[in-house]
Motif scaffolding. Structure first.
Motif, PDB file in Angstrom:
ATOM      1  N   UNK A   9      23.100 -16.348  45.880  1.00 26.26           N
ATOM      2  CA  UNK A   9      22.878 -15.986  47.277  1.00 26.26           C
ATOM      3  C   UNK A   9      21.396 -15.753  47.551  1.00 26.26           C
ATOM      4  N   UNK A  10      20.722 -15.034  46.673  1.00 23.21           N
ATOM      5  CA  UNK A  10      19.295 -14.758  46.834  1.00 23.21           C
ATOM      6  C   UNK A  10      18.498 -16.059  46.779  1.00 23.21           C
ATOM      7  N   UNK A  11      18.819 -16.905  45.821  1.00 17.87           N
ATOM      8  CA  UNK A  11      18.107 -18.171  45.653  1.00 17.87           C
ATOM      9  C   UNK A  11      18.230 -19.052  46.892  1.00 17.87           C
ATOM     10  N   UNK A  12      19.424 -19.144  47.439  1.00 15.18           N
ATOM     11  CA  UNK A  12      19.655 -20.026  48.591  1.00 15.18           C
ATOM     12  C   UNK A  12      19.164 -19.419  49.899  1.00 15.18           C
ATOM     13  N   UNK A  13      19.527 -18.164  50.159  1.00 19.13           N
ATOM     14  CA  UNK A  13      19.240 -17.558  51.461  1.00 19.13           C
ATOM     15  C   UNK A  13      17.822 -17.009  51.575  1.00 19.13           C
ATOM     16  N   UNK A  14      17.337 -16.361  50.559  1.00 15.23           N
ATOM     17  CA  UNK A  14      16.013 -15.734  50.627  1.00 15.23           C
ATOM     18  C   UNK A  14      14.903 -16.707  50.218  1.00 15.23           C
ATOM     19  N   UNK A  15      15.143 -17.420  49.104  1.00 16.13           N
ATOM     20  CA  UNK A  15      14.098 -18.287  48.573  1.00 16.13           C
ATOM     21  C   UNK A  15      14.181 -19.716  49.091  1.00 16.13           C
ATOM     22  N   UNK A  17      15.558 -22.255  47.581  1.00 15.81           N
ATOM     23  CA  UNK A  17      15.228 -23.131  46.460  1.00 15.81           C
ATOM     24  C   UNK A  17      16.488 -23.686  45.799  1.00 15.81           C
ATOM     25  N   UNK A  18      16.332 -24.844  45.164  1.00 17.63           N
ATOM     26  CA  UNK A  18      17.405 -25.393  44.340  1.00 17.63           C
ATOM     27  C   UNK A  18      17.340 -24.712  42.976  1.00 17.63           C
ATOM     28  N   UNK A  19      18.363 -24.923  42.165  1.00 15.89           N
ATOM     29  CA  UNK A  19      18.351 -24.381  40.806  1.00 15.89           C
ATOM     30  C   UNK A  19      17.152 -24.911  40.033  1.00 15.89           C
ATOM     31  N   UNK A  22      13.871 -23.156  41.233  1.00 12.77           N
ATOM     32  CA  UNK A  22      13.769 -21.768  40.785  1.00 12.77           C
ATOM     33  C   UNK A  22      13.539 -21.708  39.278  1.00 12.77           C
ATOM     34  N   UNK A  23      14.285 -22.503  38.534  1.00 13.10           N
ATOM     35  CA  UNK A  23      14.124 -22.503  37.076  1.00 13.10           C
ATOM     36  C   UNK A  23      12.696 -22.863  36.686  1.00 13.10           C
ATOM     37  N   UNK A  24      12.125 -23.855  37.352  1.00 14.00           N
ATOM     38  CA  UNK A  24      10.754 -24.258  37.045  1.00 14.00           C
ATOM     39  C   UNK A  24       9.770 -23.129  37.339  1.00 14.00           C
ATOM     40  N   UNK A  25       9.931 -22.486  38.489  1.00 18.10           N
ATOM     41  CA  UNK A  25       9.035 -21.390  38.861  1.00 18.10           C
ATOM     42  C   UNK A  25       9.189 -20.188  37.930  1.00 18.10           C
ATOM     43  N   UNK A  26      10.392 -19.993  37.385  1.00 20.33           N
ATOM     44  CA  UNK A  26      10.642 -18.885  36.467  1.00 20.33           C
ATOM     45  C   UNK A  26      10.205 -19.204  35.047  1.00 20.33           C
ATOM     46  N   UNK A  27      10.070 -20.485  34.742  1.00 20.03           N
ATOM     47  CA  UNK A  27       9.730 -20.883  33.384  1.00 20.03           C
ATOM     48  C   UNK A  27      10.914 -20.879  32.438  1.00 20.03           C
ATOM     49  N   UNK A  28      12.110 -21.181  32.981  1.00 16.34           N
ATOM     50  CA  UNK A  28      13.318 -21.247  32.159  1.00 16.34           C
ATOM     51  C   UNK A  28      13.968 -22.610  32.348  1.00 16.34           C
ATOM     52  N   UNK A  29      14.869 -22.948  31.449  1.00 18.82           N
ATOM     53  CA  UNK A  29      15.620 -24.192  31.578  1.00 18.82           C
ATOM     54  C   UNK A  29      16.620 -24.082  32.719  1.00 18.82           C
ATOM     55  N   UNK A  54       9.061 -14.612  41.573  1.00 16.21           N
ATOM     56  CA  UNK A  54       9.089 -15.846  42.373  1.00 16.21           C
ATOM     57  C   UNK A  54       9.254 -15.507  43.853  1.00 16.21           C
ATOM     58  N   UNK A  55      10.109 -14.528  44.144  1.00 13.79           N
ATOM     59  CA  UNK A  55      10.363 -14.127  45.526  1.00 13.79           C
ATOM     60  C   UNK A  55       9.344 -13.165  46.093  1.00 13.79           C
ATOM     61  N   UNK A  56       8.361 -12.774  45.262  1.00 18.12           N
ATOM     62  CA  UNK A  56       7.323 -11.841  45.687  1.00 18.12           C
ATOM     63  C   UNK A  56       7.940 -10.560  46.257  1.00 18.12           C
ATOM     64  N   UNK A  57       8.889 -10.008  45.493  1.00 22.84           N
ATOM     65  CA  UNK A  57       9.584  -8.803  45.929  1.00 22.84           C
ATOM     66  C   UNK A  57       9.896  -7.940  44.721  1.00 22.84           C
ATOM     67  N   UNK A  58      10.528  -6.814  44.946  1.00 20.72           N
ATOM     68  CA  UNK A  58      10.916  -5.894  43.882  1.00 20.72           C
ATOM     69  C   UNK A  58      12.288  -6.303  43.340  1.00 20.72           C
ATOM     70  N   UNK A  59      12.521  -5.997  42.076  1.00 28.22           N
ATOM     71  CA  UNK A  59      13.801  -6.310  41.439  1.00 28.22           C
ATOM     72  C   UNK A  59      14.969  -5.722  42.223  1.00 28.22           C
ATOM     73  N   UNK A  60      14.773  -4.546  42.800  1.00 28.39           N
ATOM     74  CA  UNK A  60      15.861  -3.909  43.551  1.00 28.39           C
ATOM     75  C   UNK A  60      16.298  -4.759  44.737  1.00 28.39           C
TER      76      UNK A  60
END
Length: 71
Positions: A9-15, A17-19, A22-29, A54-60
């Motif tokens: 939900x966060x990835x699609x609505x807030x960011x 981004x596609x999987x 997001x994975x590329x920006x996070x540095x994960x597979x 990636x979202x320039x926000x707090x974990x919370x």
């Protein structure tokens, strides 16, 4: 809402981004992100910290995104 569903939900609505993006920006597979989103794999706080960075926000905000109710 599960952690995986919260990430989706966060990835699609807030960011918006596609999987892959997001994975590329996070540095994960992509496969790692996919298994976490599907709740096949447990994740760590560090994983959520990468998403927050990636979202320039707090974990919370990432964790709380699944708690928001739409009216």
């Amino acid at each position: 809402m599960s952690y995986g569903a919260t990430i989706v939900k966060f990835r699609k609505e807030k960011l918006g981004l596609t999987q892959e993006q997001l994975a590329e920006k996070m540095g994960v597979n992509v496969s790692t992100l996919c298994t976490v989103e599907r709740d096949y794999r447990r994740t760590s706080l560090q994983f959520f910290e990468k998403i927050a960075k990636v979202g320039n926000c707090h974990v919370s905000e990432v964790l709380g995104y699944g708690l928001k109710q739409t009216k």
